[in-house]
Design an enzyme around this catalytic site. Sequence first.
Site, short mmCIF file in Angstrom:
data_model
loop_
_atom_site.label_atom_id
_atom_site.label_comp_id
_atom_site.label_asym_id
_atom_site.label_seq_id
_atom_site.Cartn_x
_atom_site.Cartn_y
_atom_site.Cartn_z
N GLY A 53 -3.47 -47.23 -29.29
CA GLY A 53 -4.05 -47.23 -27.98
C GLY A 53 -3.04 -46.47 -27.19
N ARG A 95 2.29 -40.22 -34.18
CA ARG A 95 0.88 -40.18 -33.99
C ARG A 95 0.79 -38.89 -33.01
NH1 ARG A 95 -3.07 -44.86 -33.10
NH2 ARG A 95 -4.49 -43.14 -34.23
N GLN A 200 -11.70 -50.55 -34.37
CA GLN A 200 -11.24 -51.03 -33.01
C GLN A 200 -12.18 -51.68 -32.21
OE1 GLN A 200 -10.56 -48.00 -34.47
NE2 GLN A 200 -8.83 -47.24 -34.10
N ASP A 241 -7.10 -40.23 -25.08
CA ASP A 241 -5.63 -39.97 -25.59
C ASP A 241 -4.89 -38.89 -25.14
OD1 ASP A 241 -7.42 -41.56 -27.76
OD2 ASP A 241 -5.20 -42.22 -28.03
N ASN A 251 -10.36 -38.27 -27.53
CA ASN A 251 -10.54 -39.85 -27.53
C ASN A 251 -10.85 -40.02 -29.06
OD1 ASN A 251 -10.14 -42.40 -26.48
ND2 ASN A 251 -12.46 -42.47 -26.45
N LYS A 252 -11.11 -41.40 -29.25
CA LYS A 252 -11.44 -41.73 -30.64
C LYS A 252 -12.67 -41.11 -31.11
CE LYS A 252 -9.60 -44.18 -32.59
NZ LYS A 252 -8.73 -43.57 -33.68
O1 MRU Z 1 -6.37 -44.79 -32.90
P1 MRU Z 1 -6.20 -45.53 -31.91
O2 MRU Z 1 -6.95 -46.90 -31.73
O3 MRU Z 1 -4.77 -45.55 -31.19
O4 MRU Z 1 -7.39 -44.89 -30.76
C1 MRU Z 1 -7.32 -45.37 -29.51
C2 MRU Z 1 -8.13 -44.46 -28.67
O5 MRU Z 1 -8.97 -43.81 -29.07
C3 MRU Z 1 -8.48 -45.05 -27.07
O6 MRU Z 1 -9.88 -45.01 -26.72
C4 MRU Z 1 -7.55 -44.49 -26.28
O7 MRU Z 1 -6.28 -44.63 -26.81
C5 MRU Z 1 -7.57 -44.83 -24.99
S1 MRU Z 1 -6.78 -46.40 -24.39
C6 MRU Z 1 -6.53 -46.78 -23.11
#
Ligand code: MRU
Length: 353
Positions: A53, A95, A200, A241, A251-252
Amino acid sequence: MNHLHRKELLTVQWRRNAVQIIDQTKLPNKLVYLTCTDHREIAKAIKSLVVRGAPAIGICAALALLLVTLNSKAKTERGLRSELERAGSLLISTRPTAVNINWAVRRILQISSKGKNVKEIKRLVKLEALIMLDDDILTNRKMGRAGSDLFYDGDVVMTHCNAGSLATATYGTALGVLRAAREDGKNLKVIATETRPVMQGSRLTAFELMYDHFDVRLISDTAVGYVMANRMVDKVIVGADRILRTGHVYNKIGTYQIATMAHIHKIPFYVAAPISTFDLKSSISEIKIEDRSADEITKIKNILIAPKGIHTINPAFDITPPNLITGIITEAGLLEPPYQRSIGAIIQRSKRY
Ligand code: MRU
């Protein structure tokens, strides 16, 4: 810390000179904590999604640099600063897509450059990292206030991935807005997508919303079109992100698909993100989309669910273009199209960027 409720999930904490994080790889079955006393342990935890996140990994990076100063034997400012720089590069490499690690490292390195001796650098870094941890929670609450009015009593809201307490120090961005709307007396129902391949949505969002007694339903990612076409969703809200000056939202993986379906079905699509998630300098061609292991999509619990040796494409994030986004909720207020203008104006007003 009196703005915290007693039972909130505290994803990232600073306790007795160590960083304590919820081990998200164990959820939803076990709520256990991992204690890190070295920045390399934090880098490993970020890389292996023990903590994930965008805001949460940013805060963890800042606290990892605080650990560097605590563990350092450097006798000179130069020595300590180069240890911080090396650790910062390691953290950034874990990341690449979320901007928050870069933001956190830059902020800590900037403050360290103001220290005149080793003791002062250590003091300044500690103060800054702890302010960042505390600010994350306050920022999420402000974002919640800024977005609450967009949601009405009885709304059914879809969310993707996890942009909740578990993606921040606590309270969340997208889910923080839903928490704020509930605190304002509105009764909301939530639809969480499972969020293949790392789940997630089912492992984390469903867990944290049930933990907080929200009315939440889980759907497979492939059911998004069905529930929208059948008018089972009033609004969508997700986190981010990285957000570019143009309003393109990283975003994801799967977010773009959901935004496109929402657009087709005329369902408002909101993004909630703190100002630290905005990247005004980069263009799309400069941002690396994290490419993750084939195992995430070819195996479940180490059992092959695809032919051995199959080639895969497994991006962790996608880009949603601004024309699909109804509004971006920040701690400084709601941004509306045209984003090029509204983002520029709000960032200029924000002192901390
Ligand atoms: O791969 P992750 O679980 O780190 O991805 C997270 C996301 O895509 C969230 O939607 C994003 O970080 C926003 S969190 C407030």
